[in-house]
Design a protein around this motif. Structure first.
Motif, short mmCIF file in Angstrom:
data_model
loop_
_atom_site.label_atom_id
_atom_site.label_comp_id
_atom_site.label_asym_id
_atom_site.label_seq_id
_atom_site.Cartn_x
_atom_site.Cartn_y
_atom_site.Cartn_z
N GLN A 145 -2.06 -15.49 -32.95
CA GLN A 145 -1.22 -15.53 -31.76
C GLN A 145 -1.11 -16.96 -31.22
O GLN A 145 -0.04 -17.38 -30.75
N SER A 195 5.31 -12.87 -32.73
CA SER A 195 4.13 -12.63 -31.89
C SER A 195 3.52 -11.27 -32.21
O SER A 195 4.16 -10.39 -32.77
N LEU A 196 2.27 -11.12 -31.82
CA LEU A 196 1.59 -9.84 -31.99
C LEU A 196 2.30 -8.74 -31.20
O LEU A 196 2.33 -7.58 -31.63
N TRP A 197 2.88 -9.10 -30.07
CA TRP A 197 3.61 -8.11 -29.27
C TRP A 197 4.82 -7.60 -30.05
O TRP A 197 5.09 -6.39 -30.07
N ALA A 198 5.54 -8.51 -30.72
CA ALA A 198 6.71 -8.10 -31.49
C ALA A 198 6.31 -7.22 -32.68
O ALA A 198 6.96 -6.22 -32.97
N SER A 242 1.31 -18.74 -33.44
CA SER A 242 2.66 -18.22 -33.21
C SER A 242 3.25 -18.76 -31.92
O SER A 242 4.46 -19.04 -31.84
N SER A 243 2.41 -18.91 -30.90
CA SER A 243 2.89 -19.36 -29.58
C SER A 243 2.94 -20.87 -29.45
O SER A 243 3.50 -21.39 -28.47
N ALA A 303 9.03 -9.14 -38.12
CA ALA A 303 8.12 -8.30 -37.34
C ALA A 303 8.03 -6.91 -37.97
O ALA A 303 6.93 -6.35 -38.11
N GLY A 347 3.52 -5.39 -32.88
CA GLY A 347 3.05 -4.12 -32.34
C GLY A 347 4.19 -3.21 -31.93
O GLY A 347 4.16 -2.00 -32.17
N SER A 348 5.22 -3.79 -31.31
CA SER A 348 6.39 -3.00 -30.91
C SER A 348 7.09 -2.43 -32.14
O SER A 348 7.51 -1.27 -32.16
#
Length: 238
Positions: A12, A27-30, A15-16, A208, A32-33
């Motif tokens: 992360q 990102s991990l959020w993308a 990535s950031s 992603a 995970g979504s």
């Protein structure tokens, strides 16, 4: 768990940071979504079932033939002298080279994917079984033969109990390579399965979604590996 958390935090951070193109390292959020959307899609499970079927059938066929081949090589010195060099020479070869031949022989349906998984699973099991057979104490074999045991009794009472550990260990390796073989075949020529979905996301640069699929494949392999480990522990093998 701490190692995993550290790796995720490092990913992360990179990535950031802006040092790497966001499309290549979402990102991990993308991710995970995308994984949640994938798990909520009924079509995903149809593709998962196809890949699991192809890899599972390949493991069953290749593992069974590899077990029988390893036992035969261990029992017969002549077969070992003739076939063992070929088995050991082909074992490290990349199995993807067989795919064009498998396509000609089995067509383009599930056949070549299952055959690819079977070839991938065959070699680890055959090599490990033969190695386990050679590791059996000659004294034990002579003692059993002194009681006029037949070849079948010798295999059942001496060889099979002695190769449980190497066979179960090789099955865990065979599971991974068989899954890889099935996925590679799906990537090259298929419109179904997780390999097909992965290459579709790659071609459309949906990274992603591609990473989410890779996580699903990794989880599937871990689940099968854990099941084999639990089976081995149940019988005191591993």
């Amino acid at each position: 768990m701490l190692t995993l958390a550290g790796l995720l935090a490092a990913y992360q951070a990179i990535s950031s940071s802006g040092l790497v193109f966001t499309g290549a390292m979402p990102s991990l959020w993308a991710i995970g979504s995308a994984l949640l959307r994938q798990l909520a899609d009924a079509g995903f499970y149809a593709h998962l079932g196809i890949t699991a079927y192809e890899a599972g059938a390949g493991i069953l066929i290749g593992g069974s033939v590899g077990l029988l081949c390893g036992i035969a090589l261990g029992v017969s010195r002549l077969l070992a002298a003739v076939l063992d060099p070929w088995v050991r020479a082909l074992a490290p070869a990349p199995k993807i080279v067989f795919l064009p031949i498998l396509m000609v022989v089995f067509g383009i349906d599930a056949g070549p994917k299952i055959a690819m998984a079977a070839i991938s699973a065959f070699f680890p099991v055959a090599v490990a079984t033969f190695g386990g057979m050679r590791g059996v104490s000659p004294i034990l074999i002579r003692v059993v033969r002194s009681f006029d045991a037949s070849l079948l009794q010798l295999v059942r009472l001496v060889y099979l109990p002695s190769i449980v550990v190497p066979v179960l260990g090789s099955l865990r390796l065979a599971t991974g390579v068989a899954l890889i073989g099935a996925l590679l075949a799906e990537v090259k020529m298929s419109n179904r399965g997780l390999g097909y979905l992965i290459i579709q996301d790659y071609n459309a640069f949906r990274t992603a979604e591609m990473y989410a699929l890779l996580i699903s494949v990794f989880t599937l392999a871990l689940a099968v590996n854990a099941a084999l480990r639990a089976f081995g522990r149940r019988y005191g093998a591993v």
